[in-house]
Design an enzyme around this catalytic site. Structure first.
Site, PDB file in Angstrom:
ATOM      1  CE  LYS A  44      42.788  37.566   7.735  1.00 50.61           C
ATOM      2  NZ  LYS A  44      41.883  38.528   8.399  1.00 50.61           N
ATOM      3  CE  LYS A  46      37.896  36.118   5.384  1.00 49.80           C
ATOM      4  NZ  LYS A  46      37.328  37.025   6.394  1.00 49.80           N
TER       5      LYS A  46
END
Ligand code: C2G
Length: 132
Positions: A44, A46
């Site tokens: 993601k 992240k």
């Protein structure tokens, strides 16, 4: 049993997360929370501040989470919904429309995000004050 499910990173657990879990739990009588693993977060793009293990332990301590499971990829939602006989899938409305394809299996519900709080904001403010 009306089971609800939601997924997220839940990094630097804050009131926006609590209120999402509280409202999701209120839609049924059991809430399952899928916590993004560190590897999935990389997918993601992240980088969580706290490890998967710590993020899972913190959410498990939240009164609204009845079961915590790892979220390892984008594809697992359908099998989770079937495996746990989920009636309602919940996400914050920053994901509006992104999971409508699950509506053949269960209700798909997007809840308004809590304003003025996010993990990104917490990190930004703390770094500006040189706490890190
Ligand atoms: N949230 C919220 N209000 C905020 C911040 C977050 O309601 N102020 C909600 C988000 O909309 C999401 C949940 O809290 O439903 C978890 O947020 P994140 O940890 O940022 O989750 P995210 O990284 O978006 O991962 O497969 C789904 C993804 O794993 C979601």
């Amino acid at each position: 049993m009306h089971t609800v499910i939601t997924y997220g990173t839940f990094d630097l657990f804050h009131v926006g997360h609590v209120r999402l879990l509280e409202r999701a739990r209120g839609l049924g009588d059991k809430l399952i929370v899928g916590i993004s693993t560190d590897d999935f977060n990389a997918q993601k793009n992240k980088q969580a501040f706290t490890s998967y293990e710590h993020r899972a332990e913190i959410v498990k301590a939240c009164r609204y989470a009845d079961l915590v499971i790892p979220e390892i990829d984008w594809e697992q939602k359908r099998q989770d919904i079937l495996k746990y006989n989920v009636k309602t899938f919940v996400m914050g409305d920053d994901w509006l429309g992104k999971f409508d394809h699950l509506s053949d299996l269960c209700d798909v519900c997007y809840l308004p995000r809590t304003p003025n709080i996010s993990t990104t904001l917490v990190k930004k403010v703390l770094s500006e004050k040189n706490y890190f």
